[in-house]
Design an enzyme around this catalytic site. Structure first.
Site, PDB file in Angstrom:
ATOM      1  N   TYR A   1      65.286  33.723  -5.767  1.00 37.30           N
ATOM      2  CA  TYR A   1      66.676  33.728  -6.238  1.00 37.30           C
ATOM      3  C   TYR A   1      66.901  32.495  -7.093  1.00 37.30           C
ATOM      4  O   TYR A   1      66.063  32.127  -7.910  1.00 37.30           O
ATOM      5  CB  TYR A   1      67.641  33.840  -5.047  1.00 37.30           C
ATOM      6  CG  TYR A   1      69.029  34.271  -5.472  1.00 37.30           C
ATOM      7  CD1 TYR A   1      69.217  35.499  -6.095  1.00 37.30           C
ATOM      8  CD2 TYR A   1      70.122  33.454  -5.296  1.00 37.30           C
ATOM      9  CE1 TYR A   1      70.484  35.898  -6.530  1.00 37.30           C
ATOM     10  CE2 TYR A   1      71.390  33.846  -5.711  1.00 37.30           C
ATOM     11  CZ  TYR A   1      71.555  35.066  -6.335  1.00 37.30           C
ATOM     12  OH  TYR A   1      72.806  35.448  -6.760  1.00 37.30           O
TER      13      TYR A   1
ATOM     14  N   LYS B   1      69.724  39.190  -4.914  1.00 37.79           N
ATOM     15  CA  LYS B   1      70.731  38.942  -3.889  1.00 37.79           C
ATOM     16  C   LYS B   1      70.421  39.736  -2.624  1.00 37.79           C
ATOM     17  O   LYS B   1      70.544  39.233  -1.498  1.00 37.79           O
ATOM     18  CB  LYS B   1      72.107  39.339  -4.427  1.00 37.79           C
ATOM     19  CG  LYS B   1      73.268  38.642  -3.726  1.00 37.79           C
ATOM     20  CD  LYS B   1      73.402  37.217  -4.202  1.00 37.79           C
ATOM     21  CE  LYS B   1      74.612  36.523  -3.641  1.00 37.79           C
ATOM     22  NZ  LYS B   1      74.777  35.164  -4.175  1.00 37.79           N
TER      23      LYS B   1
END
Length: 577
Positions: free
Chosen positions: A117, A191
């Protein structure tokens, strides 16, 4: 024993069903099994499974454990020479074998979270079209609104089999701006990977969605390899109708799913959230998640400083979507501590690119207006040119808290910080912009400029700092400490909506996991124990949902129900249908 495509389409998109004992049964066989990342175990298939699923001769004869596979995968990971190559390696592993991917990620979460991420995913997004590999999720185009329902149906997952949908239109990706369809796809999938690794959200029960509304990025529009819509971003009524169509279809087809909005531009993010938050179970991490994790750190700082929330004077530097989202959480916390809403808002001074926000400014966004100061209040302030800058605001306000979401590196200068420290015994300073090149001030400087009195949280990981014999552990205001548990608690409770009370419960749960009484103690938990943090947050959120009569299931034992709901990266036995 391979089944036909028509037979597979009758089941879920996973290509298998789950038995009550947790084992899987599938109509697939041979290469179809190996090509399904949720079924594939590679060399870990047992001899019986290999025979039953027509895998003999398709994989090496050795039978390995998940632990052995994870050791090999980690060694391969370490051989990658750059963070971007590590990201590519991990995504390729996820495309082959989801369980092994999540086992590796869970075993090395602190190390790999910045790879899968923020910040490395931003690099991967920039090369999405050039490096295009396997599609992941659902791609919805504003040029084909009528095709939204068919796109979801083609994904092949049933109405009771979806817990969470993350969608992005990619207008404001992680500090790099507008990156079109690749940004939406990459950020939504990234996510969801964090949701699963941190909170055990079942990866077979989620959908990443790229909302392709065009792009204003000329680099993409002129790139012959770009895989998204080749026109500028659509705005206005047509954009709103597209979002409405998405919400309508998604909530009708998947009535139990929470809808998560990610990396929308400031002109849309708040408006969308305010439109739907009272109607459906929905959440915006950039606004609500960021605000709640900063509130968690703030609650710890309040315990140390002894100054209650209602008496705080807060200066927010960087009053966009994230900054005002945090301001909203701070205002609401002051209201809970006894102030009325208007008085609480008056204890927050918002500074943005145009300086201190003043009510006679013509370029204020609607969400900034509640925090704009009356022009009469600042009539005798000197200002610089046509604006009142951060330094003067700090000099005049003498804030107890200084929050940075500006992405302006070095904005919290020694002069500004010393002026603040002169008026606050324990100045609370949160420079949470990231990456490092955008942080408003480095914690070592803040500690030195305040003679060790500052209470600090940052948006980037910082090693412990020793000053005058005290070791300061700097908490990272990482949203991953909060939103996975919030999502899990919402899923377990089947909450009809995500309320302010549930966000407050999440913030208090995170803040309650640290002992701030020790000198130099962190205001937030470390990210090493995200699973434990997420479970604690989920229980608090589920209980709050039940207390507010938002839960749609009986929460007879929320602690156990949360534990039971957490998917584990472990292989299940697989047999043929």
């Amino acid at each position: 024993m391979s089944s036909s495509g028509n037979e597979r389409s009758k089941g879920t998109r996973r290509g298998f069903a789950e038995n009550p004992d947790g084992s899987y049964v599938t109509p697939a066989g041979g290469l179809e099994v190996l090509e399904n990342p949720l079924l594939n175990k590679g060399t870990a298939f047992s001899p019986q499974e290999r025979a039953d699923l027509d895998l003999d001769g398709l994989i090496p004869p050795v039978v390995e454990t998940l632990e052995e596979q994870a050791r090999r995968a980690y060694a391969q990971y370490l051989e990658q020479s750059t963070d971007l190559l590590k990201n590519v390696f991990l995504l390729a592993l996820q495309d082959r074998n989801e369980v092994l991917f999540y086992r590796l990620l869970s075993d090395h979460l602190r190390e790999m979270l910045p790879i899968v991420y923020d910040p490395t995913v931003a690099q991967a997004i920039k090369g999405y079209s050039q490096e295009y590999r396997r599609p992941r999720g659902v791609y919805l185009s504003i040029d084909d609104v009528d095709g939204i329902e068919q796109a979801f149906r083609n994904f092949g997952i049933g109405p009771d089999d979806v817990d969470l949908i993350v969608a992005s239109d990619a207008e404001e990706i992680l500090g790099i701006g507008d990156w079109g369809v690749g940004g939406g796809a990459g950020i939504a999938a990234g996510k969801l990977a964090v949701y699963t690794a941190a909170a055990g959200i079942d990866p077979a029960r989620v959908i990443p969605v790229a909302l392709d509304v065009g792009t204003d990025n000329e680099q993409l529009l002129n790139d012959p390899l770009y895989v998204g819509n080749r026109h500028s971003r659509v705005r206005g009524r047509r954009y709103d109708d597209f979002i409405e169509a998405y919400v309508s279809v998604a909530t009708r087809l998947f009535p139990n799913a929470m809808l998560h909005w990610e990396d929308f531009g400031p002109s849309n993010a708040r408006r969308i959230l305010e439109k739907y938050t009272g109607r459906i179970s929905t959440f915006n991490d950039d606004m609500q998640g960021t605000g709640a994790i900063v509130l968690a750190a703030m609650l710890g700082a309040v315990r140390v400083s002894g100054t209650p929330m209602r008496d705080q004077r807060i200066v927010v530097f960087g009053s966009g979507t994230a900054g005002i989202g945090i301001a909203d959480q701070m205002r609401d916390a002051m209201v809970r501590d006894g102030l009325d809403r208007e008085t609480a808002a008056r204890r927050i001074w918002a500074v943005d690119k145009q300086g201190l926000l003043i009510d006679d400014m013509a370029d204020l966004r609607d969400f900034q207006i509640p925090y704009a100061r009356p022009a009469s209040e600042v009539a005798d302030w000197s200002g610089e040119g046509d604006s009142i800058q951060l330094g003067e605001v700090v000099e005049r306000v003498r804030p107890t808290m200084l929050l940075g979401t500006s992405t302006v590196h070095g904005a919290f200068t020694e002069k500004i910080v010393r002026a603040m420290a002169a008026g606050a015994d324990r100045p609370i300073i949160f420079p949470i912009s990231n990456p490092t090149g955008r942080i408003e001030a480095m914690p070592a400087d803040l500690i030195r400029w305040t003679d060790g009195r500052a209470l600090i949280a940052t948006g980037i990981p910082i090693d412990p700092i020793t000053y005058n014999g005290v070791t300061y552990v700097i908490g990272q205001a990482n949203n991953a400490l909060l939103y996975p548990g919030l999502g899990l608690g919402t899923i377990v409770s089947r909450a009809r909506r995500v309320s302010d009370g549930m966000l407050q419960a999440a913030a208090e749960a995170v803040g309650g996991l640290v002992d701030v009484s020790t000198p130099g103690a962190s205001l937030l938990p470390q990210v090493d124990n995200l699973r434990e943090v997420s479970a604690t947050v989920a229980v608090a959120v589920a209980r709050q949902a039940a207390q507010e009569n938002l839960a749609r299931v009986d929460l007879h034992d929320p602690v156990q129900q949360v534990q039971d709901a957490m998917w584990q990266p472990e292989y299940r036995s697989v047999r043929a249908a």
